[in-house]
Design a protein around this motif. Structure first.
Motif, PDB file in Angstrom:
ATOM      1  N   ARG A  60       0.680  -0.955   0.441  1.00 44.80           N
ATOM      2  CA  ARG A  60       0.201   0.267   0.361  1.00 44.80           C
ATOM      3  C   ARG A  60       0.915   1.444  -0.341  1.00 44.80           C
ATOM      4  NH1 ARG A  60      -0.323  -1.886   5.101  1.00 44.80           N
ATOM      5  NH2 ARG A  60       0.737  -0.136   6.761  1.00 44.80           N
ATOM      6  N   LEU A  61       0.641   2.135  -0.199  1.00 45.77           N
ATOM      7  CA  LEU A  61       1.311   4.026  -0.485  1.00 45.77           C
ATOM      8  C   LEU A  61       0.467   4.473   0.814  1.00 45.77           C
ATOM      9  CD1 LEU A  61       1.174   4.679  -3.847  1.00 45.77           C
ATOM     10  CD2 LEU A  61       3.342   3.772  -2.860  1.00 45.77           C
ATOM     11  N   ILE A  62       1.178   4.760   1.519  1.00 48.86           N
ATOM     12  CA  ILE A  62       0.825   5.919   2.671  1.00 48.86           C
ATOM     13  C   ILE A  62       1.508   6.852   1.614  1.00 48.86           C
ATOM     14  CG2 ILE A  62       0.789   4.149   4.275  1.00 48.86           C
ATOM     15  CD1 ILE A  62       3.692   5.300   6.560  1.00 48.86           C
ATOM     16  N   PRO A  63       1.213   8.064   2.756  1.00 49.22           N
ATOM     17  CA  PRO A  63       1.925   9.473   2.704  1.00 49.22           C
ATOM     18  C   PRO A  63       2.579   9.561   3.713  1.00 49.22           C
ATOM     19  CG  PRO A  63      -0.564  10.003   3.338  1.00 49.22           C
ATOM     20  CD  PRO A  63      -0.626   8.437   3.539  1.00 49.22           C
ATOM     21  N   LEU A  64       3.644  10.021   3.301  1.00 48.18           N
ATOM     22  CA  LEU A  64       4.807  10.652   4.283  1.00 48.18           C
ATOM     23  C   LEU A  64       4.881  12.054   4.308  1.00 48.18           C
ATOM     24  CD1 LEU A  64       7.781  10.185   5.193  1.00 48.18           C
ATOM     25  CD2 LEU A  64       8.800  11.459   3.474  1.00 48.18           C
ATOM     26  N   PHE A  65       3.758  11.369   5.907  1.00 49.36           N
ATOM     27  CA  PHE A  65       3.585  11.919   6.776  1.00 49.36           C
ATOM     28  C   PHE A  65       4.404  13.568   7.928  1.00 49.36           C
ATOM     29  CE2 PHE A  65       0.886   8.838   7.588  1.00 49.36           C
ATOM     30  CZ  PHE A  65      -0.530   8.738   7.552  1.00 49.36           C
ATOM     31  N   PRO A  66       4.519  14.136   7.992  1.00 56.66           N
ATOM     32  CA  PRO A  66       4.743  15.303   8.349  1.00 56.66           C
ATOM     33  C   PRO A  66       5.979  14.700   9.334  1.00 56.66           C
ATOM     34  CG  PRO A  66       3.420  17.149   7.402  1.00 56.66           C
ATOM     35  CD  PRO A  66       3.134  15.137   7.781  1.00 56.66           C
ATOM     36  N   GLU A  67       5.033  13.840  10.804  1.00 55.05           N
ATOM     37  CA  GLU A  67       5.878  13.859  11.658  1.00 55.05           C
ATOM     38  C   GLU A  67       6.685  12.520  11.088  1.00 55.05           C
ATOM     39  OE1 GLU A  67       1.056  14.040  12.519  1.00 55.05           O
ATOM     40  OE2 GLU A  67       2.482  13.912  10.489  1.00 55.05           O
ATOM     41  N   LEU A  68       6.595  12.002  10.299  1.00 54.83           N
ATOM     42  CA  LEU A  68       7.304  10.580  10.186  1.00 54.83           C
ATOM     43  C   LEU A  68       8.764  11.057   9.831  1.00 54.83           C
ATOM     44  CD1 LEU A  68       8.103   7.933  10.502  1.00 54.83           C
ATOM     45  CD2 LEU A  68       6.858   8.119   7.740  1.00 54.83           C
ATOM     46  N   ARG A  69       8.698  11.924   8.543  1.00 56.72           N
ATOM     47  CA  ARG A  69       9.949  12.892   8.118  1.00 56.72           C
ATOM     48  C   ARG A  69      10.726  12.847   8.452  1.00 56.72           C
ATOM     49  NH1 ARG A  69      11.371  15.052   2.683  1.00 56.72           N
ATOM     50  NH2 ARG A  69       9.200  14.671   2.138  1.00 56.72           N
ATOM     51  N   PRO A  70      10.633  13.474   9.459  1.00 56.86           N
ATOM     52  CA  PRO A  70      12.097  13.761  10.462  1.00 56.86           C
ATOM     53  C   PRO A  70      13.574  12.901  10.699  1.00 56.86           C
ATOM     54  CG  PRO A  70      10.615  15.052  11.605  1.00 56.86           C
ATOM     55  CD  PRO A  70       9.967  13.552  10.388  1.00 56.86           C
ATOM     56  N   TYR A  71      12.397  11.493  11.368  1.00 53.22           N
ATOM     57  CA  TYR A  71      13.292  10.132  12.024  1.00 53.22           C
ATOM     58  C   TYR A  71      13.413   9.289  10.385  1.00 53.22           C
ATOM     59  CZ  TYR A  71      10.829  11.532  15.930  1.00 53.22           C
ATOM     60  OH  TYR A  71      10.194  12.953  17.236  1.00 53.22           O
ATOM     61  N   LEU A  72      12.884   9.817   9.344  1.00 55.16           N
ATOM     62  CA  LEU A  72      13.793   9.085   7.859  1.00 55.16           C
ATOM     63  C   LEU A  72      14.634   9.180   8.045  1.00 55.16           C
ATOM     64  CD1 LEU A  72      10.423   7.930   6.450  1.00 55.16           C
ATOM     65  CD2 LEU A  72      11.843   6.365   6.887  1.00 55.16           C
ATOM     66  N   LEU A  73      14.866  11.269   7.773  1.00 56.47           N
ATOM     67  CA  LEU A  73      15.904  11.638   7.007  1.00 56.47           C
ATOM     68  C   LEU A  73      17.000  11.377   8.308  1.00 56.47           C
ATOM     69  CD1 LEU A  73      14.277  14.952   6.018  1.00 56.47           C
ATOM     70  CD2 LEU A  73      15.304  13.170   4.948  1.00 56.47           C
ATOM     71  N   GLU A  74      16.980  11.265  10.052  1.00 54.18           N
ATOM     72  CA  GLU A  74      18.289  11.121  10.817  1.00 54.18           C
ATOM     73  C   GLU A  74      18.549   9.938   9.815  1.00 54.18           C
ATOM     74  OE1 GLU A  74      18.509  11.070  15.876  1.00 54.18           O
ATOM     75  OE2 GLU A  74      16.759  10.101  14.465  1.00 54.18           O
ATOM     76  N   VAL A  75      18.016   8.745   9.958  1.00 53.87           N
ATOM     77  CA  VAL A  75      18.640   7.308   9.402  1.00 53.87           C
ATOM     78  C   VAL A  75      18.739   7.479   8.004  1.00 53.87           C
ATOM     79  CG1 VAL A  75      18.326   4.881   9.291  1.00 53.87           C
ATOM     80  CG2 VAL A  75      17.246   6.442  11.206  1.00 53.87           C
ATOM     81  N   PHE A  76      18.535   8.449   7.299  1.00 57.62           N
ATOM     82  CA  PHE A  76      18.760   8.028   6.030  1.00 57.62           C
ATOM     83  C   PHE A  76      20.312   8.372   5.523  1.00 57.62           C
ATOM     84  CE2 PHE A  76      19.067  10.351   1.537  1.00 57.62           C
ATOM     85  CZ  PHE A  76      19.084   8.784   0.684  1.00 57.62           C
ATOM     86  N   GLU A  77      20.770   9.870   6.521  1.00 53.15           N
ATOM     87  CA  GLU A  77      21.394  11.089   5.948  1.00 53.15           C
ATOM     88  C   GLU A  77      22.946  10.400   6.831  1.00 53.15           C
ATOM     89  OE1 GLU A  77      20.220  14.771   8.256  1.00 53.15           O
ATOM     90  OE2 GLU A  77      19.279  14.765   6.393  1.00 53.15           O
ATOM     91  N   THR A  78      22.956   9.010   8.047  1.00 53.17           N
ATOM     92  CA  THR A  78      23.618   8.405   8.195  1.00 53.17           C
ATOM     93  C   THR A  78      23.875   7.022   7.458  1.00 53.17           C
ATOM     94  OG1 THR A  78      22.571   7.509   9.666  1.00 53.17           O
ATOM     95  CG2 THR A  78      23.457   9.157  10.301  1.00 53.17           C
ATOM     96  N   ALA A  79      22.744   6.972   6.901  1.00 53.20           N
ATOM     97  CA  ALA A  79      23.253   4.629   6.590  1.00 53.20           C
ATOM     98  C   ALA A  79      24.143   5.417   4.971  1.00 53.20           C
ATOM     99  CB  ALA A  79      21.539   5.093   5.054  1.00 53.20           C
ATOM    100  N   GLU A  80      24.810   3.942   4.894  1.00 52.70           N
ATOM    101  CA  GLU A  80      26.468   3.708   4.036  1.00 52.70           C
ATOM    102  C   GLU A  80      25.548   3.543   2.482  1.00 52.70           C
ATOM    103  OE1 GLU A  80      27.788   0.182   5.024  1.00 52.70           O
ATOM    104  OE2 GLU A  80      28.364   0.373   7.255  1.00 52.70           O
TER     105      GLU A  80
END
Length: 168
Positions: A60-80
């Motif tokens: 399914r598709l869900i919105p990238l909710f504004p409350e969720l975005r910072p936590y995804l970015l935090e991990v994405f920016e440090t991912a290998e």
């Protein structure tokens, strides 16, 4: 308070995916890949083993909710570079996410609630149902309206306040 008590970015993301994205833990969270995140269009593709036997239920598709975005970015920016999975640390079969969440909740000064992970989804579905049509919310959460009504949707103090004309 629980997010502040998480000891690392990936566990904060696991919690945020359940609380703000409504994902099932561990099945949907651990299947999430970086290629499932459409940053440009603010959408997240969720692969669901629980519902894949239903027609069209495998994802399914869900919105990238504004409350969720910072936590995804935090991990994405440090991912290998070239990392496949959004959550890499807790993929080991010995990683007990429920026990870890219980400890984190206690560290936050709270008492663990029943059905820890499911109740995060329930809270999110209730919030979304206050803003969007139920058929849309059920599509995002990945359940049916009867299941939502029976197991997920809650009556909150805010509902009572609004009903009596309060400020909440």
């Amino acid at each position: 308070a629980v997010l502040d008590a998480c000891t690392d970015a990936e566990f904060r993301l696991v919690f945020a995916l359940a609380r703000f994205g409504g994902l099932r833990v561990p099945s949907e969270v651990l299947r999430l890949r970086w290629t499932d995140i459409d940053w440009e269009h603010n959408k997240v593709r969720v692969s669901s083993p629980k519902t894949e036997h239903h027609e069209g239920g495998g994802e399914r598709l869900i919105p990238l909710f504004p409350e969720l975005r910072p936590y995804l970015l935090e991990v994405f920016e440090t991912a290998e570079d070239g990392a496949e999975w959004c959550i890499s640390t807790y993929r080991d079969s010995t990683a007990n996410l429920r026990t870890r969440l219980q400890r984190t909740v206690r560290r936050a000064g709270l008492s663990p609630w029943p059905k820890l992970w499911q109740n995060l989804r329930s809270t999110r579905e209730t919030e979304l149902a206050d803003e969007f049509p139920i058929h849309v919310v059920c599509n995002w959460i990945g359940n049916s309206q009867p299941v939502a009504a029976k197991h997920y949707l809650q009556i909150t103090d805010e509902h009572f306040e609004r009903a009596i004309g309060g400020d909440s």
